[in-house]
Design an enzyme around this catalytic site. Sequence first.
Site, PDB file in Angstrom:
ATOM      1  N   LEU A 157     -38.823  24.129  -2.987  1.00  0.00           N
ATOM      2  CA  LEU A 157     -38.848  22.931  -4.109  1.00  0.00           C
ATOM      3  C   LEU A 157     -39.895  23.630  -5.113  1.00  0.00           C
ATOM      4  CD1 LEU A 157     -37.835  19.990  -4.512  1.00  0.00           C
ATOM      5  CD2 LEU A 157     -40.031  19.436  -4.145  1.00  0.00           C
ATOM      6  N   GLY A 158     -39.435  24.739  -5.544  1.00  0.00           N
ATOM      7  CA  GLY A 158     -40.311  25.323  -6.930  1.00  0.00           C
ATOM      8  C   GLY A 158     -39.867  24.597  -8.202  1.00  0.00           C
ATOM      9  N   ARG A 159     -39.721  25.514  -9.266  1.00  0.00           N
ATOM     10  CA  ARG A 159     -39.556  24.982 -10.436  1.00  0.00           C
ATOM     11  C   ARG A 159     -38.059  24.610 -10.685  1.00  0.00           C
ATOM     12  NH1 ARG A 159     -42.958  29.652 -12.210  1.00  0.00           N
ATOM     13  NH2 ARG A 159     -41.528  30.797 -11.042  1.00  0.00           N
ATOM     14  N   ILE A 160     -37.093  25.367  -9.991  1.00  0.00           N
ATOM     15  CA  ILE A 160     -35.796  25.154 -10.079  1.00  0.00           C
ATOM     16  C   ILE A 160     -35.292  24.071  -8.996  1.00  0.00           C
ATOM     17  CG2 ILE A 160     -33.315  26.108  -9.822  1.00  0.00           C
ATOM     18  CD1 ILE A 160     -34.630  28.725 -10.645  1.00  0.00           C
ATOM     19  N   SER A 179     -40.269  23.832   2.469  1.00  0.00           N
ATOM     20  CA  SER A 179     -40.872  24.989   1.867  1.00  0.00           C
ATOM     21  C   SER A 179     -42.048  25.179   2.783  1.00  0.00           C
ATOM     22  CB  SER A 179     -41.210  25.024   0.525  1.00  0.00           C
ATOM     23  OG  SER A 179     -41.741  23.554   0.261  1.00  0.00           O
ATOM     24  N   ARG A 237     -31.195  34.262  -3.830  1.00  0.00           N
ATOM     25  CA  ARG A 237     -31.191  35.774  -3.745  1.00  0.00           C
ATOM     26  C   ARG A 237     -30.335  35.977  -2.528  1.00  0.00           C
ATOM     27  NH1 ARG A 237     -32.098  36.139  -8.264  1.00  0.00           N
ATOM     28  NH2 ARG A 237     -33.723  37.304  -9.296  1.00  0.00           N
ATOM     29  N   ASP A 261     -23.692  32.334  -5.201  1.00  0.00           N
ATOM     30  CA  ASP A 261     -23.903  32.892  -6.613  1.00  0.00           C
ATOM     31  C   ASP A 261     -24.284  34.358  -6.507  1.00  0.00           C
ATOM     32  OD1 ASP A 261     -23.910  32.966  -9.412  1.00  0.00           O
ATOM     33  OD2 ASP A 261     -25.876  32.782  -9.605  1.00  0.00           O
ATOM     34  N   GLU A 266     -25.343  42.936  -4.068  1.00  0.00           N
ATOM     35  CA  GLU A 266     -24.707  42.903  -5.313  1.00  0.00           C
ATOM     36  C   GLU A 266     -24.461  44.167  -6.090  1.00  0.00           C
ATOM     37  OE1 GLU A 266     -26.649  40.058  -7.703  1.00  0.00           O
ATOM     38  OE2 GLU A 266     -26.713  38.471  -6.238  1.00  0.00           O
ATOM     39  N   HIS A 284     -23.327  35.918  -9.929  1.00  0.00           N
ATOM     40  CA  HIS A 284     -24.827  35.977 -10.163  1.00  0.00           C
ATOM     41  C   HIS A 284     -24.791  35.416 -11.709  1.00  0.00           C
ATOM     42  CE1 HIS A 284     -29.054  37.490  -9.405  1.00  0.00           C
ATOM     43  NE2 HIS A 284     -28.903  36.570 -10.257  1.00  0.00           N
TER      44      HIS A 284
HETATM   45  P1  NAP Z   1     -40.635  29.103  -7.961  1.00  0.00           P
HETATM   46  O1  NAP Z   1     -41.072  28.029  -8.619  1.00  0.00           O
HETATM   47  O2  NAP Z   1     -41.758  30.111  -7.711  1.00  0.00           O
HETATM   48  O3  NAP Z   1     -40.096  28.364  -6.325  1.00  0.00           O
HETATM   49  C1  NAP Z   1     -40.058  29.243  -5.208  1.00  0.00           C
HETATM   50  C2  NAP Z   1     -39.957  28.355  -4.209  1.00  0.00           C
HETATM   51  O4  NAP Z   1     -39.717  29.032  -2.728  1.00  0.00           O
HETATM   52  C3  NAP Z   1     -41.166  27.664  -3.785  1.00  0.00           C
HETATM   53  O5  NAP Z   1     -41.115  26.283  -3.657  1.00  0.00           O
HETATM   54  C4  NAP Z   1     -41.696  28.386  -2.459  1.00  0.00           C
HETATM   55  O6  NAP Z   1     -42.565  27.201  -1.940  1.00  0.00           O
HETATM   56  C5  NAP Z   1     -40.339  28.630  -1.668  1.00  0.00           C
HETATM   57  N1  NAP Z   1     -40.719  29.443  -0.956  1.00  0.00           N
HETATM   58  C6  NAP Z   1     -41.121  30.983  -0.969  1.00  0.00           C
HETATM   59  N2  NAP Z   1     -40.986  31.485   0.192  1.00  0.00           N
HETATM   60  C7  NAP Z   1     -40.547  30.805   1.146  1.00  0.00           C
HETATM   61  C8  NAP Z   1     -40.337  30.714   2.280  1.00  0.00           C
HETATM   62  N3  NAP Z   1     -40.722  31.597   3.260  1.00  0.00           N
HETATM   63  N4  NAP Z   1     -39.838  29.452   2.920  1.00  0.00           N
HETATM   64  C9  NAP Z   1     -39.468  28.535   2.506  1.00  0.00           C
HETATM   65  N5  NAP Z   1     -39.667  28.306   1.113  1.00  0.00           N
HETATM   66  C10 NAP Z   1     -40.481  29.545   0.345  1.00  0.00           C
HETATM   67  O7  NAP Z   1     -39.570  29.884  -8.435  1.00  0.00           O
HETATM   68  P2  NAP Z   1     -38.165  29.292  -9.175  1.00  0.00           P
HETATM   69  O8  NAP Z   1     -38.491  29.296 -10.801  1.00  0.00           O
HETATM   70  O9  NAP Z   1     -37.745  27.939  -8.743  1.00  0.00           O
HETATM   71  O10 NAP Z   1     -37.113  30.635  -8.901  1.00  0.00           O
HETATM   72  C11 NAP Z   1     -36.606  30.553  -7.613  1.00  0.00           C
HETATM   73  C12 NAP Z   1     -35.662  31.692  -7.245  1.00  0.00           C
HETATM   74  O11 NAP Z   1     -34.562  31.396  -7.924  1.00  0.00           O
HETATM   75  C13 NAP Z   1     -36.452  33.121  -8.083  1.00  0.00           C
HETATM   76  O12 NAP Z   1     -37.247  33.697  -7.327  1.00  0.00           O
HETATM   77  C14 NAP Z   1     -34.946  33.882  -8.060  1.00  0.00           C
HETATM   78  O13 NAP Z   1     -34.941  34.570  -7.192  1.00  0.00           O
HETATM   79  C15 NAP Z   1     -33.825  32.757  -7.968  1.00  0.00           C
HETATM   80  N6  NAP Z   1     -32.811  32.694  -9.241  1.00  0.00           N
HETATM   81  C16 NAP Z   1     -31.892  32.910  -9.037  1.00  0.00           C
HETATM   82  C17 NAP Z   1     -31.094  32.953 -10.202  1.00  0.00           C
HETATM   83  C18 NAP Z   1     -29.491  33.158 -10.181  1.00  0.00           C
HETATM   84  O14 NAP Z   1     -29.057  33.510 -11.309  1.00  0.00           O
HETATM   85  N7  NAP Z   1     -28.736  32.924  -9.389  1.00  0.00           N
HETATM   86  C19 NAP Z   1     -31.598  32.542 -11.516  1.00  0.00           C
HETATM   87  C20 NAP Z   1     -32.884  32.143 -11.720  1.00  0.00           C
HETATM   88  C21 NAP Z   1     -33.595  32.352 -10.261  1.00  0.00           C
HETATM   89  P3  NAP Z   1     -43.585  27.742  -0.862  1.00  0.00           P
HETATM   90  O15 NAP Z   1     -44.410  28.853  -1.654  1.00  0.00           O
HETATM   91  O16 NAP Z   1     -44.480  26.340  -0.487  1.00  0.00           O
HETATM   92  O17 NAP Z   1     -42.917  28.059   0.359  1.00  0.00           O
HETATM   93  C1  8YV Z   2     -30.364  36.732 -14.236  1.00  0.00           C
HETATM   94  C2  8YV Z   2     -31.784  35.708 -12.227  1.00  0.00           C
HETATM   95  O1  8YV Z   2     -29.271  37.142 -13.426  1.00  0.00           O
HETATM   96  O2  8YV Z   2     -33.914  34.970 -13.203  1.00  0.00           O
HETATM   97  C3  8YV Z   2     -33.262  35.487 -12.149  1.00  0.00           C
HETATM   98  O3  8YV Z   2     -34.148  35.771 -11.379  1.00  0.00           O
HETATM   99  O4  8YV Z   2     -31.494  36.249 -11.016  1.00  0.00           O
HETATM  100  C4  8YV Z   2     -30.864  35.496 -13.374  1.00  0.00           C
HETATM  101  O5  8YV Z   2     -31.862  34.743 -14.311  1.00  0.00           O
HETATM  102  C5  8YV Z   2     -31.210  37.776 -14.445  1.00  0.00           C
HETATM  103  O6  8YV Z   2     -32.465  37.632 -15.023  1.00  0.00           O
HETATM  104  C6  8YV Z   2     -30.607  38.742 -15.094  1.00  0.00           C
HETATM  105  O7  8YV Z   2     -31.213  39.993 -14.586  1.00  0.00           O
END
Ligand code: NAP
Ligand code: 8YV
Length: 317
Positions: A157-160, A179, A237, A261, A266, A284
Amino acid sequence: MPQSPVLLQTIGLLPSLERRLAETYTIHRLPAAGPEREAFLAARGAEFDGIVTSANSGADAALIAALPKARVISSFGVGLDKLDVQAARARGIPVGYTPDVLNDCVADMAFGLLLSIARRLPEGDRFVRAGRWSAPGATAFPLGFQVSHGKLGIVGLGRIGRTIARRASGFDMDVRYHSRNAVDGAEWRYEPKLLELARWADFLVVITAGGAGTRHLIDAAVLDALGPKGFLVNVARGTVVDEAALVQALREKRIGGAGLDVYEHEPQVPAELLALDNVVLAPHIASSTVQTREAMGQRVLDNLAAFFAGEPLPSAA
Ligand code: NAP
Ligand code: 8YV
């Protein structure tokens, strides 16, 4: 005229970002991994003032070490699993990234995948295009699973994750999350045990950070807890899910379906996944809209501009 800062670009970026970077900086592309890259870094590594990279490409300790004059890293994306922030910190190098500006689009994508798999949208599209709807004696298209009023478990439950939870109120869903730590002031119920969350949920959406700390967090036991009526969505991821265990669970119909996604290796997607109907696959693209990618590009530029103006980075990791 003073020389513009020299940046090493690790990967192809948004064309508009590349154009704007080139207006202010001298940019060199890092050759693909292999002997050419090694020779390039040995010969020219000392020329670079910084690195511009992306979440998909990152910057490992070896790359950072090969650039002795690098003073800043600016990454396009929020994930830091491929960027060695510790190695950068050890050298006093600030790392810029692009949090928040992509929350909405990634949350939208999570719901897109969730609706796609539960309501069988891509399967329905294939059914219509193949003429199977209008075929004489056609069999009825199979029933889907209702999303509204369902139970949504969010892992991370982070930003996203919080943005996804807010989206769920429009679907009148009951939301719980897991989390490592409960989030202060969150209106959704915290579940300290991931297995319990999976057992409870109709839909389990994974949006934790990547990296070693979350590797295979979603394993066979979690998938079995989700069960044959449960759906998994992964927008975090690929490494967070044990992909071999997921393939097996989907093949044996031990879970209802999955929307993905991201993948462990990948852009390689296991052939077994391609052959299954109970999974929806995206390449992705969760942050991949014109608006969000432009905002991410702007953040990359803002982080660099602030650094070279001697100011703190607006988005520092
Ligand atoms: P964030 O605000 O840092 O949130 C990350 C969350 O993960 C936190 O709630 C954290 O809570 C939890 N977490 C970390 N380790 C954990 C564990 N071992 N067990 C359970 N929960 C855990 O990050 P965000 O901005 O929401 O982004 C999250 C992730 O989404 C990014 O790091 C990136 O890899 C992925 N993402 C993917 C895409 C895409 O294109 N598919 C795009 C953007 C981001 P706790 O620390 O309390 O555990
Ligand atoms: C993009 C992502 O695919 O922000 C991330 O962590 O996985 C995605 O937004 C990436 O930034 C493009 O490299």
